[in-house]
Scaffold this active site. Sequence first.
Site, PDB file in Angstrom:
ATOM      1  N   GLU A   1       0.799  -1.226   0.000  1.00 25.42           N
ATOM      2  CA  GLU A   1       0.000   0.000   0.000  1.00 25.42           C
ATOM      3  C   GLU A   1       0.833   1.279   0.000  1.00 25.42           C
ATOM      4  OE1 GLU A   1      -3.731   0.113   2.190  1.00 25.42           O
ATOM      5  OE2 GLU A   1      -3.391  -1.965   2.790  1.00 25.42           O
ATOM      6  N   GLY A   2       2.143   1.184  -0.167  1.00 21.01           N
ATOM      7  CA  GLY A   2       2.940   2.357  -0.461  1.00 21.01           C
ATOM      8  C   GLY A   2       3.414   3.200   0.699  1.00 21.01           C
TER       9      GLY A   2
END
Length: 315
Positions: free
Chosen positions: A290-291
């Site tokens: 999810e970065g």
Amino acid sequence: MTTGLPFDDYRNLLKSMPGPDERARERAAGRNQQLSAQGPALGRLGRVAEWLAAWTGRDPQVLRPLVALFAGTHGLAKPGVQQTQAMVEHAAAGGAAVNQICAAHDLGLKIFDLALHLPVGNIAVEPALDERGCAATMAFGMEAIAGGIDLACVAGVGIGSNVSAAAIMAAIFGGEPSQWASNEEGAQVVAAALALHGANLKDPLEALRRLGGREIAAMAGAILAARMEKIPVVLDGYAALAAAAILKAAEPTAIDHCILSHISTEPGMALAAKKMGLAPLLYLHLGDGEGMAAALAADLIKNAALIHSGMVIRG
């Protein structure tokens, strides 16, 4: 029997990738020596600046960083389709952790929905993708980082992606499925997938299309395109590491322009990173994908470049 034809362009690209600019690296290293001689040693911050110089061919700077989230769904986890869609909508609306980090540190953020309503095949009973579909998804990933960026942070979003990543790691590096999967159910899926696809997994791109999801294929394309465009890459999460592992298996130098943001709580990730020779920038015990870690690492990389360029050498 597979023809391999849809992958020919990628095989050719892997044979013709540009290498690092050693003169730019040496220039940055020389300045780092001068900077470290007049105060605290720059340590890994200095090495990050040298890495930036080598893979961009210019003095270290980060002006247009991008965090790219690639979202896909999996037939092995069909109940997770709606959850994946909800995660993507949450980030698109600005409510996820990565949104806050990107806003705080002036990082671009793009979220790519890879046909979430159409999960790839269940790898335990069939290939995830056909050859043309996998090649087309890689091409989409290549196009996703176009637009003049100078640092690409890639991360995956999707329930089931970590099982696909575990299967890819087991296919490439060997070992027991339990070494790569986070639980017994995942290990059983990995074992079934390895038994089903067998000798076909010796070809890394075949392993990608048989075991990976669309998000993993797209990230592989993005990493490869970044190399061709001399854009350094930050990897985030198990799925992104699996995409990088595919490229490295196909060409040992293919991910030399990549840096690993962190080791997530996914059990197989530390082992994979060790086998790939990647040392993470951060140790924060963050969850997977999810970065979020990539965005935090991107700010650290920006700071490394600013220190390198902005510090004044005392006369």
